[in-house]
Structures are given as C-alpha cells and as structure tokens.
Design a protein around this motif. Sequence first.
Motif, mmCIF file in Angstrom:
data_model
loop_
_atom_site.group_PDB
_atom_site.id
_atom_site.type_symbol
_atom_site.label_atom_id
_atom_site.label_comp_id
_atom_site.label_asym_id
_atom_site.label_seq_id
_atom_site.Cartn_x
_atom_site.Cartn_y
_atom_site.Cartn_z
ATOM 1 N N UNK A 8 -76.888 41.126 5.852
ATOM 2 C CA UNK A 8 -76.636 40.807 7.259
ATOM 3 C C UNK A 8 -75.194 40.330 7.383
ATOM 4 N N UNK A 9 -74.519 40.707 8.455
ATOM 5 C CA UNK A 9 -73.137 40.281 8.683
ATOM 6 C C UNK A 9 -73.049 39.417 9.933
ATOM 7 N N UNK A 10 -72.280 38.330 9.838
ATOM 8 C CA UNK A 10 -71.966 37.487 10.991
ATOM 9 C C UNK A 10 -70.464 37.527 11.229
ATOM 10 N N UNK A 11 -70.058 37.688 12.478
ATOM 11 C CA UNK A 11 -68.657 37.590 12.875
ATOM 12 C C UNK A 11 -68.554 36.475 13.901
ATOM 13 N N UNK A 12 -67.909 35.377 13.507
ATOM 14 C CA UNK A 12 -67.848 34.184 14.342
ATOM 15 C C UNK A 12 -66.398 33.919 14.729
ATOM 16 N N UNK A 13 -66.033 34.331 15.933
ATOM 17 C CA UNK A 13 -64.667 34.143 16.396
ATOM 18 C C UNK A 13 -63.965 35.458 16.662
ATOM 19 N N UNK A 14 -62.849 35.379 17.381
ATOM 20 C CA UNK A 14 -62.180 36.585 17.860
ATOM 21 C C UNK A 14 -61.423 37.319 16.751
ATOM 22 N N UNK A 15 -60.643 36.585 15.958
ATOM 23 C CA UNK A 15 -59.909 37.238 14.877
ATOM 24 C C UNK A 15 -60.873 37.784 13.832
ATOM 25 N N UNK A 16 -61.967 37.073 13.588
ATOM 26 C CA UNK A 16 -62.985 37.567 12.655
ATOM 27 C C UNK A 16 -63.505 38.927 13.089
ATOM 28 N N UNK A 17 -63.656 39.127 14.396
ATOM 29 C CA UNK A 17 -64.145 40.416 14.877
ATOM 30 C C UNK A 17 -63.054 41.477 14.880
ATOM 31 N N UNK A 18 -61.776 41.080 14.900
ATOM 32 C CA UNK A 18 -60.710 42.053 14.652
ATOM 33 C C UNK A 18 -60.883 42.640 13.255
ATOM 34 N N UNK A 19 -61.112 41.755 12.272
ATOM 35 C CA UNK A 19 -61.335 42.213 10.897
ATOM 36 C C UNK A 19 -62.603 43.059 10.832
ATOM 37 N N UNK A 20 -63.674 42.540 11.423
ATOM 38 C CA UNK A 20 -64.952 43.233 11.363
ATOM 39 C C UNK A 20 -64.919 44.611 11.990
ATOM 40 N N UNK A 21 -64.202 44.764 13.096
ATOM 41 C CA UNK A 21 -64.137 46.067 13.760
ATOM 42 C C UNK A 21 -63.482 47.106 12.869
ATOM 43 N N UNK A 22 -62.412 46.721 12.167
ATOM 44 C CA UNK A 22 -61.808 47.645 11.198
ATOM 45 C C UNK A 22 -62.810 48.004 10.098
ATOM 46 N N UNK A 23 -63.598 47.021 9.660
ATOM 47 C CA UNK A 23 -64.602 47.286 8.625
ATOM 48 C C UNK A 23 -65.633 48.301 9.097
ATOM 49 N N UNK A 24 -66.151 48.104 10.311
ATOM 50 C CA UNK A 24 -67.190 49.012 10.813
ATOM 51 C C UNK A 24 -66.628 50.402 11.084
ATOM 52 N N UNK A 25 -65.386 50.481 11.555
ATOM 53 C CA UNK A 25 -64.773 51.795 11.764
ATOM 54 C C UNK A 25 -64.671 52.565 10.452
ATOM 55 N N UNK A 26 -64.363 51.845 9.364
ATOM 56 C CA UNK A 26 -64.267 52.496 8.053
ATOM 57 C C UNK A 26 -65.645 52.911 7.548
ATOM 58 N N UNK A 27 -66.626 52.035 7.715
ATOM 59 C CA UNK A 27 -67.978 52.358 7.253
ATOM 60 C C UNK A 27 -68.551 53.533 8.038
ATOM 61 N N UNK A 28 -68.110 53.665 9.270
ATOM 62 C CA UNK A 28 -68.559 54.744 10.148
ATOM 63 C C UNK A 28 -68.254 56.123 9.565
ATOM 64 N N UNK A 29 -67.184 56.218 8.765
ATOM 65 C CA UNK A 29 -66.776 57.514 8.217
ATOM 66 C C UNK A 29 -66.818 57.522 6.693
ATOM 67 N N UNK A 30 -67.522 56.559 6.096
ATOM 68 C CA UNK A 30 -67.597 56.479 4.636
ATOM 69 C C UNK A 30 -68.327 57.691 4.063
#
Length: 523
Positions: A8-30
């Motif tokens: 399970x992943x938690x993103x707590x805060x705005x900058x954390x979700x900047x990081x998380x969004x890049x992560x999910x975009x990469x996983x989207x095309x893994x």
Amino acid sequence: MNRTREVITLQLGHTASFVGTHLWNALDIADPDTVDTNVLIRSGIDPERGTATYAPRLVIVDLKGSLGTLKKINQLYEDSDTQADVSWNGKVDVRKQDPLPKNEYLNYLDTDPDQEDDEDDDKPQQTQQQHSQPNPKQFSKVLDSAVSVWSDYNSMFYHPRTVVEIPSYSHDDSISPFAIYNQGSDLWTSNHDLQDDILENRIRFFLEECDSPQGIQVLADVGDAFSGFTARCLESLREDVGKLCITVYGVSDGDDGVVDSVRGINESLAMAQISEFASLYVPVRKPTGLYRNSNLGGFGVKSSLQSRYHWTACLAASIDSLTLPMRLAKGPTSMSALISPLTQAGVLGMLASSVPFPFNDANSSKELFAKEVNMGDHVDWVRDDTFGLPYDVIESCIGQVSVLRGVQGLNSTELKASFNDFLSRSPTPIGCNTSYTSESGFPISLAFPDIFNPSTPASAIPLYSRLRASSRLAGLVGERVKALEQIPGKVLRMMGEQDVSKEFLASNVDLLGSLRDTYDQEN
C-alpha cells in the motif's frame, strides 16, 4: 510462479505527490515481463457497473485547492451525467462551476483514440497512456511552464477511496499556511472523523482486499505541517498493522513557503517522531546543485533541478529503482528483506543515486567502475539525496543496499565483478551489503521532464541507486538536535502559539539523542 505480495502507498503532502505522480507514470508503462505491477496496482471489478478497473493501491492526502483538474471520482467509476435522485419536490437551482482548463498533455490523454477502440472493450480499463500507441512527441516543454500542481502531469486513474482533500487548510495560503508541526499533529488527533476516514475507510479497505500484504510505503512532506500529520498518522497506523513493514521517505522542499528555521524544526520533530513508528526512515532534500564536472561523457543532467517538477522526477526514478527488487516479475525479494541490511542497526537510511547512470553499455560501465576503485573518497557521478550534495562519499558502512539497472550485459561475470569491486570500496559487515541488477531501465513517460543530456528521447534510462547506513547519520541527527536546541526567540514564540511546548521540544531532543548514539562511531 511467484505469489504477489502487495504494498500500500501513502502520499502525504503536495511535494510527496509530485514524487508519487512521477512514480505512477513510470509504473504505468513498465515492462510487464520484468515488473510485477500487481504489487502496487489493484485490478478489480466495479460492483455497480461490472467493468474492470485498474488503479494504484494508494491514499493521497493534500490540502484544499491542490488537486487542479483531477476529479475525486473519474470515468472508471462514475456514471454518465445522470444526477442522483432527491426527495425534494420543489424548485431546484443547479449551479455548476466551470472546470479548470487542462494543459496540452492532459488534453492529449483525454483524446487518445485507443480509448474508444472496440477491440479494447473486453480488456481491463487501464490508464490512457497505457493504451496509447508509441508517440515520439514529448510534452516536457509544455509542462515546464504548465505544471503548478502534481495532477498537471498525472496519467493515472485513481480509486474513489484514494484522494483525501483536507478542507480546513488551503494550498499555497500565505495568510494561514499549513506550516508548523503541531498544526498537522493537532489536525490528526482532534479530527476523529478524518482519522476514521483515512484509517478505516481507505487504508484498511486496500489492506483487506490484499491476499498477502507485505508492507506500506510512505512519501511524506516533512518540512511543513505534514510532518506532524504524518507522525501521528503513523502512530495510529502502527497500532493497527502491528509489525507490518513501513518505509517512509521524508521529503523536504526548500520552496514550500516555510521559513528555513521553522522547516528545520519540522524536519527535526519528524525524524524524532516518525523513527518511533517506521521500519525505515529516509530523509531526502531538494538538490542544491548540479553534479560535479567529471568529464565522463555518456549521459548527464542538463537541468539545474530547481524546478519541483524536475527534481522530484529524479527522486522518483531513484525510489522506483530502489524498490524494483520487490516488484520483479521473477525472483522478487520481500520489502522487509530489501531493507534488512540497514535496519539491523537502526531505522535511518541515506539515499544516493546516479540519475541517469552515465552509460548503458557493459564496457563503458566496467571501465567506470574500475576507474573508481583507484579514485579518492568522493564519487562524482552519484548525488547524495539525503544531504543534498552533488557527490557521494566513500566510507565504512553499517549496511548498504544498491541497485544498478538499464545497463546491457549486466549478467556478464566481468561487469558484475567490477560493480562489486566498486561497492566494496565502502567496507560493510558481512551480510549487510546487498546489490541487485536488472537490464530493464527506468521507463521514461511522455510527461517526464527533458532534463537529461543528450536530450534525445529514450524509452528508458540506466540508473544506479543506493540506500546506506553509516556513522555519518550521527552527524545528520546531530544537525536535527541543534535545530531544536537553538530555536530563535521569535520562532519559539510563534511555535508556542501552536502549542509547541518547551517540554515537547526537550523530549524530542532526548529521542534524537538516543538515535544519534545508535550511529555514533565511538559506540
């Protein structure tokens, strides 16, 4: 066949979700042949519509006004433009707010023709980027000027239980900012409805639908009031999940609008408190400068990495690579085993990475490692993400975990030997220095910033990333102790207005003192 163990992943805060969004975009095309996306992604059936769904096993918490064009309920789950039945028979005045305009990238996702292909009707509805055909167009130049919030470059659909928008504080509010540790701590402890919503309605929902959950990974802002929110959330979560592995990446953004002295206090309190409940806590900072000039040739970084959209992309690539071993489709390691070389001594870790690794061929990589064996005490092509340094340090380690990916020929005996010789420059106790390799590079999404040199678009980049525990952590914790012991009077009065007492500060100095002793070389 490997049995998927979910995270399970938690993103707590705005900058954390900047990081998380890049992560999910990469996983989207893994590459599905290399990466088991089911570790982080849930597949299911919408009970009301009977359609297949595909979304991250994720809870996002951010402030009011931070979501941009993102809908809390997206087209994977929402019905068409029908309105709910109401019992009122009188006149109804319906007012709709005009939606925020979308940038070129988001419009591209919305108009992806593959979303309407009849041949895809029976397939799981995944993200729009996954269904799109390869497109050479990169959106980095557009997004460089268009990104203001993390949803501006998000390609994922989210589950209805993913997004939590806190109504009591507004994003980028300069009048009443969400800036001090106790604001976040008090928000959690005083709002039982919010606690129940996040713990029971969201996190527990994702946990209970897992067959074999192995842990929770947390991306959290620790420079503002989300430091206190995260600490209290983890305290409650630890009571709920027992000994389940929890890794936390505490992100500090120098451009979050928080006064430097206050940010230092928040970071200190976050380290003291989060370390009480996390299995591993890794503090990371915004980069302070470019890599040193090492005249290596090969791949490099051309951006100054001062844009949040840019530097969080590098951090996301590093975290994605470090967690790759637990997401491998073949022969994965567990989350707890991955971090065990560091956690045998304590709960802190230091992150460093080479994003991108200078070469993607075996011969050049082997020569680079061989050259480093005879160099000094700095590695110029690795950035220290915890201390914010443009180089890495050669030192004796308590424990170390390293990942090298995207280099062709990694299975060759000579290259592996050169890599291990390079790692052995940092002496580590037997059994506490583990390394992983994969020829699969970090995938570059259409929304990834154009920050590498040469700038020719590539589908994936080579990358080196490592976590380490060493006696340098004693110095890092010492900095955090000093931040609490030397608070300016004006700041102390301001903290007092938020019920941050001197006794509370003193108790956290004691916690940090014990943590520092864990890594003190003399001990």
